[in-house]
Design an enzyme around this catalytic site. Structure first.
Site, PDB file in Angstrom:
ATOM      1  N   GLY A  11       0.847  -1.198   0.000  1.00 38.49           N
ATOM      2  CA  GLY A  11       0.000   0.000   0.000  1.00 38.49           C
ATOM      3  C   GLY A  11       0.879   1.243   0.000  1.00 38.49           C
ATOM      4  N   GLY A 136      -4.093   8.516  14.401  1.00 39.75           N
ATOM      5  CA  GLY A 136      -2.970   8.862  13.521  1.00 39.75           C
ATOM      6  C   GLY A 136      -1.636   8.881  14.241  1.00 39.75           C
ATOM      7  N   LYS A 207     -11.732   2.761  15.977  1.00 39.26           N
ATOM      8  CA  LYS A 207     -10.603   3.165  16.842  1.00 39.26           C
ATOM      9  C   LYS A 207     -10.961   2.933  18.311  1.00 39.26           C
ATOM     10  CE  LYS A 207      -9.263   6.557  13.343  1.00 39.26           C
ATOM     11  NZ  LYS A 207      -9.526   7.895  12.823  1.00 39.26           N
TER      12      LYS A 207
HETATM   13  N1  HSE Z   1     -10.559   9.650   8.086  1.00 38.92           N
HETATM   14  C1  HSE Z   1      -9.872   9.658   9.329  1.00 38.92           C
HETATM   15  C2  HSE Z   1     -10.243  10.926  10.046  1.00 38.92           C
HETATM   16  C3  HSE Z   1      -8.368   9.637   9.231  1.00 38.92           C
HETATM   17  O1  HSE Z   1     -10.899  11.785   9.489  1.00 38.92           O
HETATM   18  O2  HSE Z   1      -9.838  11.062  11.196  1.00 38.92           O
HETATM   19  C4  HSE Z   1      -7.711   8.328   9.386  1.00 38.92           C
HETATM   20  O3  HSE Z   1      -8.221   7.558  10.414  1.00 38.92           O
END
Ligand code: HSE
Length: 434
Positions: A11, A136, A207
């Site tokens: 990826g 992140g 998450k």
């Molecule tokens: N799409 C996610 C966000 C980022 O907006 O936080 C990666 O997990």
């Protein structure tokens, strides 16, 4: 020199390309800190020829990520494909099955298959690392798995989706519409390929499922999470909440209660003066309430190439040094089954917005239904009137004291049955952060 750690990346999107660049540009720092070089030797991506800002000429290229994971001469496999199943799952299984450690940023994969993969890693004497999967670049996984290991956690909560926080921040500060904010978030690369994952609360739920396991030593159970997205939050709610001293955030919360563990993702009113309310834009934040340390909060970039690659890189450096604790903090056979606390038993304050037919006795009837259900009101405010005569409606905002969700739902059903409402009522939870 000590033997290099040979890495294969599957990826090469934003994060994968950032990581490949960092492995080249930071090679000296990495060898200095990890004690051995980390060499990118193989990659897999859709487009072989695309220029991604790093030298790919000497790398083995695999069309098939599962083959890379299963056959390449590597010491670590980095999965940055995404998605809970398909190639991501098969390639991670292939690497772990032959004892190759895996680093992934894939929250959906862990939310759905985390326990199975942790078991596979343990059975094969190898590791599964995933610092980048939650919030992140924020180092929340290591913090929970290692730094807080002597603490009992009573609650972990936070802003885990940058897209939603970016949108709510702009709606609050600039009065912009939901659609304009979503388009900007997509253009800036924050949103998932399918943005309903973001705005529907599912990305944050994935998450949260991981954090719950780390916080409470339970098996991951993403299917038991109560999820509400931000689609229903209106400009009126944001303005009314601000007048009441609150900010609206998409919160993900896992909390121990008398009946089990609540896992919930929903828009919540939080006091505007709290640090969590100041977390703006794409920034993420995670707070953990513990017995020894009290409460801590970590905030930082929750998305973006280099920020997320920073977390992936830290996992790869752990592989290089060999310092790796069990995947979910404790040995996988010691995880407890997850025991769900029902959302109807949730206790907290509630914000309720209703459009009410403007008739004599409407307020009194609403207050009576609340009292019947043992709900104590903190405030009841009429904000706007619209229409004339029989068609006149009033917008009423109620804030309750701490009460049980079931009572609020019952009261709203009764108020609706009484015929006082001119539309669906809005119900948002108020989160106590103290
Ligand atoms: N799409 C996610 C966000 C980022 O907006 O936080 C990666 O997990």
């Amino acid at each position: 020199m000590t033997k290099p750690l040979r890495i294969g990346i599957a990826g090469l999107g934003t994060v994968g390309a950032s990581l490949a660049r960092l492995l080249q540009t930071k090679a000296d720092t990495i060898v200095h800190r990890a004690g051995r070089p980390i060499e990118l030797v193989a990659v897999s991506a859709r487009d072989r020829t695309k220029d991604r800002g790093f030298d790919a000429s000497s790398l083995a290229f695999f069309e098939d990520a599962v083959r890379l994971a299963g056959e390449a001469e590597i010491d670590g496999f980095v999965e940055l494909i995404g998605g809970s199943d398909g190639v991501a799952l098969e390639s991670v299984r292939a690497a772990l099955s032959r004892g190759i450690p895996v680093v992934t940023a894939n929250k959906a994969l862990l939310a759905h298959h985390g326990v199975e993969l942790a078991r596979l890693a343990a059975e094969n004497g190898t590791e599964l690392l995933y610092e980048a999967a939650v919030a992140g670049g924020i180092p929340i996984i290591k913090t929970m798995r290692e730094s807080l290991s002597g603490n009992e956690v009573s609650r972990v909560y936070g802003i885990l989706n940058g897209t939603c926080n970016y949108m709510l921040t702009r709606m609050e500060r600039e009065g912009l519409s939901f659609d304009v904010c979503l388009k900007d978030a997509q253009d800036l690369g924050y949103a998932e390929a399918d943005p309903t994952f973001d705005i529907g609360g599912f990305d944050a739920a994935h998450k949260l499922a991981i954090l719950t396991s780390l916080a409470f030593g339970t098996e991951i159970d993403s299917g038991s999470i109560y999820v509400e997205g931000i689609e229903k939050v209106t400009a009126e709610d944001i303005a009314a909440a601000a007048d009441l001293g609150y900010s609206i955030k998409l919160l993900a919360v896992a909390q121990r209660t008398d009946t089990g563990i609540e896992q919930r993702v929903h828009p919540a009113l939080i006091p505007a003066a709290e640090a969590m309310a100041q977390v703006s834009g794409v920034t993420n934040a995670v707070a953990v309430d513990t017995d020894l340390l009290g409460s801590i909060m970590l905030a930082g970039p929750g998305a973006g190439g280099d920020a997320t690659a920073s977390a992936v890189l830290s996992d790869i450096m752990d592989l290089a040094t060999g310092v790796v604790p069990p995947t979910l903090g404790i040995p996988v056979d010691k995880l407890q089954p997850y025991r769900r606390a029902r959302m109807r038993a949730h206790e907290g304050g509630y914000y309720i917005r209703m459009s009410v037919h403007d008739q004599v006795g409407a307020f009194a009837a609403i207050a009576a239904r609340m009292a019947e259900n043992q709900i104590s009101l903190e405030s009841i405010v009429q904000r706007q009137r619209a229409g004339k005569g029989d068609k006149a409606t009033a917008m009423v905002i109620l804030v309750t004291h701490e009460t049980m969700e079931n009572s609020v739902r019952e009261a709203l059903r009764a108020i609706s049955d009484d015929g006082h409402l001119a539309g669906e009522p809005q119900m948002l939870r108020i989160e106590r952060l103290d």
